[in-house]
Design a protein around this motif. Structure first.
Motif, PDB file in Angstrom:
ATOM      1  N   ALA A   1      45.277  58.783  42.750  1.00 57.50           N
ATOM      2  CA  ALA A   1      45.304  57.361  42.375  1.00 57.50           C
ATOM      3  C   ALA A   1      46.707  56.762  42.498  1.00 57.50           C
ATOM      4  O   ALA A   1      46.863  55.628  42.964  1.00 57.50           O
ATOM      5  CB  ALA A   1      44.775  57.183  40.951  1.00 57.50           C
ATOM      6  N   VAL A   2      47.734  57.528  42.107  1.00 52.97           N
ATOM      7  CA  VAL A   2      49.094  56.971  42.114  1.00 52.97           C
ATOM      8  C   VAL A   2      49.658  56.815  43.528  1.00 52.97           C
ATOM      9  O   VAL A   2      50.754  56.271  43.707  1.00 52.97           O
ATOM     10  CB  VAL A   2      50.061  57.820  41.240  1.00 52.97           C
ATOM     11  CG1 VAL A   2      49.646  57.766  39.781  1.00 52.97           C
ATOM     12  CG2 VAL A   2      50.159  59.259  41.735  1.00 52.97           C
ATOM     13  N   GLU A   3      48.928  57.272  44.540  1.00 48.92           N
ATOM     14  CA  GLU A   3      49.337  57.050  45.928  1.00 48.92           C
ATOM     15  C   GLU A   3      49.075  55.595  46.360  1.00 48.92           C
ATOM     16  O   GLU A   3      49.609  55.133  47.358  1.00 48.92           O
ATOM     17  CB  GLU A   3      48.582  57.997  46.872  1.00 48.92           C
ATOM     18  CG  GLU A   3      48.868  59.468  46.647  1.00 48.92           C
ATOM     19  CD  GLU A   3      50.231  59.886  47.161  1.00 48.92           C
ATOM     20  OE1 GLU A   3      50.793  59.194  48.015  1.00 48.92           O
ATOM     21  OE2 GLU A   3      50.733  60.931  46.689  1.00 48.92           O
ATOM     22  N   ALA A   4      48.200  54.899  45.645  1.00 48.23           N
ATOM     23  CA  ALA A   4      47.927  53.482  45.942  1.00 48.23           C
ATOM     24  C   ALA A   4      49.056  52.629  45.389  1.00 48.23           C
ATOM     25  O   ALA A   4      49.929  53.117  44.662  1.00 48.23           O
ATOM     26  CB  ALA A   4      46.588  53.083  45.338  1.00 48.23           C
ATOM     27  N   GLU A   5      49.064  51.328  45.735  1.00 43.26           N
ATOM     28  CA  GLU A   5      50.109  50.469  45.162  1.00 43.26           C
ATOM     29  C   GLU A   5      49.683  49.943  43.793  1.00 43.26           C
ATOM     30  O   GLU A   5      50.517  49.563  42.983  1.00 43.26           O
ATOM     31  CB  GLU A   5      50.453  49.312  46.114  1.00 43.26           C
ATOM     32  CG  GLU A   5      49.315  48.375  46.444  1.00 43.26           C
ATOM     33  CD  GLU A   5      49.732  47.250  47.382  1.00 43.26           C
ATOM     34  OE1 GLU A   5      50.943  46.997  47.534  1.00 43.26           O
ATOM     35  OE2 GLU A   5      48.840  46.609  47.955  1.00 43.26           O
ATOM     36  N   ARG A   6      48.373  49.958  43.551  1.00 42.25           N
ATOM     37  CA  ARG A   6      47.849  49.456  42.283  1.00 42.25           C
ATOM     38  C   ARG A   6      46.711  50.358  41.822  1.00 42.25           C
ATOM     39  O   ARG A   6      45.966  50.901  42.651  1.00 42.25           O
ATOM     40  CB  ARG A   6      47.349  48.029  42.476  1.00 42.25           C
ATOM     41  CG  ARG A   6      46.814  47.363  41.238  1.00 42.25           C
ATOM     42  CD  ARG A   6      46.554  45.898  41.525  1.00 42.25           C
ATOM     43  NE  ARG A   6      45.445  45.395  40.753  1.00 42.25           N
ATOM     44  CZ  ARG A   6      44.539  44.544  41.200  1.00 42.25           C
ATOM     45  NH1 ARG A   6      44.600  44.084  42.437  1.00 42.25           N
ATOM     46  NH2 ARG A   6      43.555  44.125  40.428  1.00 42.25           N
ATOM     47  N   VAL A   7      46.591  50.532  40.508  1.00 40.50           N
ATOM     48  CA  VAL A   7      45.569  51.414  39.942  1.00 40.50           C
ATOM     49  C   VAL A   7      44.738  50.634  38.928  1.00 40.50           C
ATOM     50  O   VAL A   7      45.277  49.910  38.081  1.00 40.50           O
ATOM     51  CB  VAL A   7      46.201  52.645  39.242  1.00 40.50           C
ATOM     52  CG1 VAL A   7      45.119  53.541  38.638  1.00 40.50           C
ATOM     53  CG2 VAL A   7      47.058  53.446  40.226  1.00 40.50           C
ATOM     54  N   ILE A   8      43.408  50.776  39.043  1.00 40.16           N
ATOM     55  CA  ILE A   8      42.477  50.226  38.050  1.00 40.16           C
ATOM     56  C   ILE A   8      41.722  51.407  37.462  1.00 40.16           C
ATOM     57  O   ILE A   8      41.075  52.159  38.195  1.00 40.16           O
ATOM     58  CB  ILE A   8      41.490  49.226  38.698  1.00 40.16           C
ATOM     59  CG1 ILE A   8      42.254  48.028  39.279  1.00 40.16           C
ATOM     60  CG2 ILE A   8      40.454  48.759  37.674  1.00 40.16           C
ATOM     61  CD1 ILE A   8      41.406  47.101  40.124  1.00 40.16           C
ATOM     62  N   LYS A   9      41.852  51.595  36.150  1.00 39.46           N
ATOM     63  CA  LYS A   9      41.171  52.734  35.505  1.00 39.46           C
ATOM     64  C   LYS A   9      39.948  52.239  34.743  1.00 39.46           C
ATOM     65  O   LYS A   9      40.021  51.257  33.999  1.00 39.46           O
ATOM     66  CB  LYS A   9      42.115  53.461  34.550  1.00 39.46           C
ATOM     67  CG  LYS A   9      41.465  54.710  33.947  1.00 39.46           C
ATOM     68  CD  LYS A   9      42.442  55.577  33.176  1.00 39.46           C
ATOM     69  CE  LYS A   9      41.752  56.849  32.700  1.00 39.46           C
ATOM     70  NZ  LYS A   9      42.675  57.758  32.000  1.00 39.46           N
ATOM     71  N   ILE A  10      38.844  52.960  34.953  1.00 38.52           N
ATOM     72  CA  ILE A  10      37.588  52.628  34.266  1.00 38.52           C
ATOM     73  C   ILE A  10      37.233  53.772  33.323  1.00 38.52           C
ATOM     74  O   ILE A  10      37.346  54.954  33.679  1.00 38.52           O
ATOM     75  CB  ILE A  10      36.456  52.391  35.286  1.00 38.52           C
ATOM     76  CG1 ILE A  10      36.755  51.126  36.097  1.00 38.52           C
ATOM     77  CG2 ILE A  10      35.100  52.267  34.613  1.00 38.52           C
ATOM     78  CD1 ILE A  10      35.697  50.730  37.089  1.00 38.52           C
ATOM     79  N   SER A  11      36.811  53.415  32.120  1.00 38.85           N
ATOM     80  CA  SER A  11      36.352  54.399  31.143  1.00 38.85           C
ATOM     81  C   SER A  11      35.210  53.776  30.344  1.00 38.85           C
ATOM     82  O   SER A  11      35.308  52.618  29.921  1.00 38.85           O
ATOM     83  CB  SER A  11      37.498  54.795  30.203  1.00 38.85           C
ATOM     84  OG  SER A  11      37.056  55.745  29.256  1.00 38.85           O
ATOM     85  N   ASP A  12      34.138  54.537  30.184  1.00 43.85           N
ATOM     86  CA  ASP A  12      32.965  54.048  29.438  1.00 43.85           C
ATOM     87  C   ASP A  12      32.500  52.668  29.927  1.00 43.85           C
ATOM     88  O   ASP A  12      32.120  51.796  29.131  1.00 43.85           O
ATOM     89  CB  ASP A  12      33.260  53.997  27.933  1.00 43.85           C
ATOM     90  CG  ASP A  12      33.497  55.394  27.366  1.00 43.85           C
ATOM     91  OD1 ASP A  12      32.865  56.350  27.854  1.00 43.85           O
ATOM     92  OD2 ASP A  12      34.343  55.524  26.465  1.00 43.85           O
ATOM     93  N   GLY A  13      32.574  52.472  31.258  1.00 39.94           N
ATOM     94  CA  GLY A  13      32.015  51.255  31.849  1.00 39.94           C
ATOM     95  C   GLY A  13      32.873  50.020  31.771  1.00 39.94           C
ATOM     96  O   GLY A  13      32.429  48.932  32.138  1.00 39.94           O
TER      97      GLY A  13
END
Length: 240
Positions: A209-221
């Motif tokens: 994930a950290v290879e991208a320029e931006r990260v969106i994390k999803i947890s429990d929907g």
């Protein structure tokens, strides 16, 4: 210059019914992705990230909420219209490559163009251009079984590129590869991003994930983090 929006998810809910049981996979997801970005959507198994991927990829529709792709509202489209959106606007890269074993690399790469009824000469020209981009133009006659895992993934990346889509959607693209080959595939995706392609990378692995320029994390929907990769690295360290 103001960034152009490519993907907009507004209050996305996805509810599945299994017998009498109701399962909420996405619980009000909001997300904006701009043209030319490389974004990783990360989450553990069962977090809801695969459901979001299916919605972004026009493989499924939300129970409620709105999904706008490059100005088109695809939230309520029927299957035939979704198929057209997929073929015209989205290039897919899968974990298991999904290459047809009895077709040459050239024919595998050309499948999206065949569905789009592009003529033979133009199809071959565009396939060879895509194969050259991924360093496989000398393998166009080979069958998938004659390629290494990394080469097969490169072929699937060429197939994703050949239709000149608005979006490249990569689902765990390094999941079946060793660490050295994974590095090569990630470097290739980053190169394609620098050439102006919009790439959305779906992964369960923070190191990917950290290879991208931006990260969106999803947890429990729901989205629990949306920021640049440096911020996300700090978040990982803080929670270690």
């Amino acid at each position: 210059m103001e960034k152009e929006v490519l993907i907009e998810l507004k209050d996305i809910y996805k509810i599945y019914h299994i017998g009498d049981t109701e399962i909420t996979a996405n619980n009000g997801v909001n997300m904006t992705i701009y043209k030319g970005e490389m974004v990783a959507i990360v989450g553990k198994s069962g977090s809801g990230k695969s459901t979001i991927m299916n919605i972004i990829g026009a493989l499924d529709t939300p129970t409620s909420g709105q999904y706008i792709l490059d100005g088109n509202d695809v939230s309520k489209l029927k299957d035939d219209d979704l198929a057209e959106i997929r073929n015209k606007m989205i290039g897919f890269i899968f974990q298991q490559y999904n290459l047809l074993p009895k077709q040459s690399v050239l024919d595998n790469v050309g499948l999206p163009l065949m569905y789009a009824r592009v003529g033979d000469r133009e199809r071959k020209k565009r396939c060879m251009e895509a194969l050259e981009k991924v360093g496989l133009d000398d393998k166009y006659r080979n069958l998938p079984s004659q390629l290494s895992g990394g080469q097969q993934q490169r072929a699937s990346i060429a197939r994703a590129l050949v239709g000149r889509p608005s979006l490249i959607l990569a689902d765990e693209p390094t999941g079946a590869l060793d660490s050295k080959t994974s590095r090569e595939v990630l470097d290739l995706l980053k190169k394609l991003h620098l050439e102006g392609n919009t790439i959305v990378l779906i992964t369960h692995d923070n190191s990917i994930a950290v290879e991208a320029e931006r990260v969106i994390k999803i947890s429990d929907g729901v989205v629990i983090f949306d920021g640049d990769a440096k911020e996300y690295k700090n978040e990982i360290k803080a929670n270690a």
